[in-house]
Design a protein around this motif. Structure first.
Motif, PDB file in Angstrom:
ATOM      1  N   GLY A 156     -44.519 -36.644  -7.547  1.00 35.80           N
ATOM      2  CA  GLY A 156     -43.961 -37.706  -7.267  1.00 35.80           C
ATOM      3  C   GLY A 156     -42.695 -38.728  -6.510  1.00 35.80           C
ATOM      4  N   ARG A 161     -41.941 -39.850  -3.379  1.00 33.62           N
ATOM      5  CA  ARG A 161     -42.701 -41.656  -3.146  1.00 33.62           C
ATOM      6  C   ARG A 161     -42.028 -42.664  -3.971  1.00 33.62           C
ATOM      7  NH1 ARG A 161     -46.177 -43.397  -7.258  1.00 33.62           N
ATOM      8  NH2 ARG A 161     -45.967 -41.695  -7.971  1.00 33.62           N
ATOM      9  N   LYS A 162     -41.929 -42.010  -5.484  1.00 41.17           N
ATOM     10  CA  LYS A 162     -40.945 -43.440  -5.988  1.00 41.17           C
ATOM     11  C   LYS A 162     -39.987 -43.591  -4.990  1.00 41.17           C
ATOM     12  CE  LYS A 162     -41.885 -41.000 -10.124  1.00 41.17           C
ATOM     13  NZ  LYS A 162     -41.466 -39.724 -11.224  1.00 41.17           N
ATOM     14  N   LEU A 218     -39.193 -44.042  -2.271  1.00 42.03           N
ATOM     15  CA  LEU A 218     -39.634 -44.463  -0.607  1.00 42.03           C
ATOM     16  C   LEU A 218     -39.891 -46.066  -1.291  1.00 42.03           C
ATOM     17  CD1 LEU A 218     -41.178 -42.204   1.565  1.00 42.03           C
ATOM     18  CD2 LEU A 218     -39.195 -43.074   1.128  1.00 42.03           C
ATOM     19  N   GLU A 219     -40.816 -45.619  -2.571  1.00 39.36           N
ATOM     20  CA  GLU A 219     -41.646 -47.114  -3.242  1.00 39.36           C
ATOM     21  C   GLU A 219     -39.959 -48.184  -4.019  1.00 39.36           C
ATOM     22  OE1 GLU A 219     -45.040 -46.774  -5.436  1.00 39.36           O
ATOM     23  OE2 GLU A 219     -43.042 -46.743  -6.767  1.00 39.36           O
ATOM     24  N   ALA A 220     -39.194 -48.086  -3.949  1.00 40.76           N
ATOM     25  CA  ALA A 220     -37.593 -48.763  -3.809  1.00 40.76           C
ATOM     26  C   ALA A 220     -37.697 -49.123  -2.777  1.00 40.76           C
ATOM     27  CB  ALA A 220     -35.902 -47.932  -4.723  1.00 40.76           C
ATOM     28  N   GLU A 262     -40.037 -49.475   0.120  1.00 37.23           N
ATOM     29  CA  GLU A 262     -40.803 -50.434   0.385  1.00 37.23           C
ATOM     30  C   GLU A 262     -40.214 -51.678  -0.595  1.00 37.23           C
ATOM     31  OE1 GLU A 262     -44.116 -48.219  -0.085  1.00 37.23           O
ATOM     32  OE2 GLU A 262     -44.993 -50.052   0.180  1.00 37.23           O
ATOM     33  N   ASP A 263     -40.563 -51.981  -2.153  1.00 36.74           N
ATOM     34  CA  ASP A 263     -41.369 -52.999  -2.700  1.00 36.74           C
ATOM     35  C   ASP A 263     -39.601 -54.102  -2.570  1.00 36.74           C
ATOM     36  OD1 ASP A 263     -42.745 -51.481  -3.964  1.00 36.74           O
ATOM     37  OD2 ASP A 263     -40.880 -50.955  -5.745  1.00 36.74           O
ATOM     38  N   SER A 268     -37.934 -50.205   6.132  1.00 38.45           N
ATOM     39  CA  SER A 268     -38.362 -49.393   6.601  1.00 38.45           C
ATOM     40  C   SER A 268     -37.645 -48.890   6.531  1.00 38.45           C
ATOM     41  CB  SER A 268     -39.457 -50.326   7.231  1.00 38.45           C
ATOM     42  OG  SER A 268     -38.450 -49.839   8.001  1.00 38.45           O
ATOM     43  N   GLU A 317     -33.790 -49.873  -8.597  1.00 40.98           N
ATOM     44  CA  GLU A 317     -34.492 -49.160  -8.597  1.00 40.98           C
ATOM     45  C   GLU A 317     -34.773 -47.944  -8.854  1.00 40.98           C
ATOM     46  OE1 GLU A 317     -37.653 -51.729  -6.619  1.00 40.98           O
ATOM     47  OE2 GLU A 317     -38.721 -49.699  -6.429  1.00 40.98           O
ATOM     48  N   SER A 341     -36.401 -45.982 -12.140  1.00 39.28           N
ATOM     49  CA  SER A 341     -38.106 -44.496 -11.422  1.00 39.28           C
ATOM     50  C   SER A 341     -38.032 -43.265 -11.292  1.00 39.28           C
ATOM     51  CB  SER A 341     -38.406 -45.265 -10.542  1.00 39.28           C
ATOM     52  OG  SER A 341     -38.011 -45.106  -8.956  1.00 39.28           O
ATOM     53  N   CYS A 342     -36.410 -43.000 -10.175  1.00 39.05           N
ATOM     54  CA  CYS A 342     -35.844 -41.446 -10.119  1.00 39.05           C
ATOM     55  C   CYS A 342     -35.097 -40.580 -11.253  1.00 39.05           C
ATOM     56  CB  CYS A 342     -35.625 -41.150  -8.847  1.00 39.05           C
ATOM     57  SG  CYS A 342     -37.015 -42.194  -7.869  1.00 39.05           S
TER      58      CYS A 342
END
Ligand code: ASP
Length: 443
Positions: free
Chosen positions: A314, A317-318, A320-322, A324-325, A329, A359, A363-364
């Motif tokens: 994950g 994903r984490k 890229l989420e930062a 995306e949030d 893009s 973030e 998260s990472c």
């Protein structure tokens, strides 16, 4: 007889002289039946497009200001065209212009205002050619959500044109369910042309502009580059995305879906063949292995390093989420064993940088985050690259020879393109080096 839909851009209809060229082009081929004009564009580099004059004039009107002088300049553009063409339609034009002025006073909206550029040009062109004029508002429909209703529109255009031998349909606008006028985004006459072509199942959609189609690369970087004779829709998409702009991207869909090729032509050099945009092309229709080189500066690479990242489920994903949030893009995501880089647009990223980094850190828990703020991306695109041995080797040998350091490499699995990241200041040198090896030396 075959049917061609022909769209003429603003510079092709900027003055009477250009109208004469357009009429000659249409007159020289009887299959050029339906004509989609833009509003008058620039006559010389510092000139103002009528569309821009209309927007500016309407903005003054909407604020309750005195817009008479600005309006008179617009009137003068059209009056000049009909006078120089010797067209005796002053009365019609005066009537139309006074309706437009009243509508400005009544705050008819910016879209309505801008659309009058094409509307008036359409009336003049139809008279000059002796073709029927069809108001786009009668046949091009948008839904409540502001999106084009393609099916209904194609149906209406087809119905309206059945039995009409020749017509002029102004570009750029249509109507909303409540009958107000709505425009496409800027450059949207290309879309109108594509819709008309799809609706009448044209054999060809000719898009006439002021350049002879696509060039292998930007002429500001390589003087006088070779023209691209044939390009596929997919190649065009890759090149357009990376900055090669001739044709409105949204205009591709209606004709592509209907299997109609597009031919980009030059009104000032009608003898040039221009570029054909097609669904499929044999690899040997291109004289070179590559079809085009495009690219842009202004990217940032954010590299995240963490020991044993590869085994952490994950992680990607984490990261890229930062992005995306925060509504960013990403363009590319090259990765190593313990590193992962995300390539994003510099201006978008820098506006949100502190929040995004915070973030990622929380998260990472990365060991290190490095930011390279000066990246240019270069896309080398070509259907001829597929299954060709050594294409990538030639690209990188050319760049090495030119003393360019490659920062990132990404080859799409379609083998249609190779994307290379270089230092911003090396961008032009890189384009020249790749052009030289594939086009000048034909390797
Ligand atoms: N006249 C409009 C513009 O300037 C639309 C077009 O030319 O396609 O954007």
């Amino acid at each position: 007889m075959s049917t061609k839909v022909v769209k003429f851009g603003g510079s092709s209809l900027a003055d009477a002289n250009q109208f004469i060229k357009v009429a000659n082009i249409i007159g020289s081929d009887p299959s050029r039946k339906y004509v989609v004009p833009s509003a008058p564009g620039k006559r010389y580099p510092k000139d103002t497009k009528v569309t821009d004059m209309l927007y500016a004039c309407y903005d003054v009107a909407a604020r309750g200001g005195d817009f008479s002088e600005m309006f008179e300049e617009i009137v003068a553009r059209y009056m000049g065209i009909i006078r120089d063409l010797g067209l005796r339609i002053e009365d019609t034009l005066v009537r139309e212009l006074s309706t437009i002025r009243m509508s400005f006073l009544a705050r008819a909206g910016r879209d309505y205002a801008a659309s009058r550029g094409e509307y008036l040009n359409g009336i003049i062109l139809a008279k000059y050619l002796g073709f029927e004029f069809i108001d786009a508002a009668e046949v091009i429909f948008f839904g409540e959500d502001g999106k084009l209703k393609l099916k209904e529109t194609c149906h209406a255009v087809k119905e309206r044109l059945s039995g009409v031998e020749h017509a002029v349909i102004p570009g750029f606008y249509g109507s909303m369910p409540n009958d107000t006028v709505k425009t496409f985004s800027r450059g949207g006459s290309d879309i109108t042309g594509a819709i008309v072509a799809a609706a009448v199942s044209a054999d060809l959609y000719e898009n006439w502009t002021d350049i002879s189609g696509y060039l292998v690369c930007d002429p500001r970087i390589v003087p006088d580059p070779e023209p691209v004779k044939v390009i596929t829709y997919r190649e065009l998409r890759e090149l357009a995305y990376m900055g090669a702009q001739v044709f409105h991207e949204d205009a591709i869909f209606p004709v592509r879906q209907a299997g109609i090729p597009i031919n980009i032509r030059n009104t000032n050099r009608p003898e040039d063949e221009g570029t054909m945009i097609v669904e499929n092309a044999e690899e040997d229709t291109s004289p070179f292995i590559i079809t085009g080189i495009a690219g842009k500066k202004g990217f940032v690479t954010v590299t995240i390093e963490k020991d044993m990242m590869n085994s952490e489920l994950g992680f990607g994903r984490k990261v890229l989420e930062a992005f995306e949030d925060h509504g960013i893009s990403f363009e590319h995501m090259p990765s190593g064993i313990d590193t992962m880089s995300v390539v994003v647009h510099k201006d978008e990223f820098e506006a949100k940088e502190p929040e995004i980094l915070k973030e990622i850190r929380s998260s990472c828990s990365p060991d290190k985050i490095e930011i390279d703020r000066d990246v240019a991306l270069l896309a080398v695109v070509g259907r001829g690259m597929k299954s060709q041995r050594g294409t990538a080797a030639r690209i990188f040998a050319a760049l090495a020879h030119a003393k360019v350091n490659v920062k990132m490499i990404d080859q799409g699995s379609s083998e249609l393109n190779v994307i290379v990241g270089v230092q911003g200041e090396d961008f032009e040198t890189s384009v020249k080096a790749v052009y030289d090896i594939f086009v000048t030396q034909k390797l």
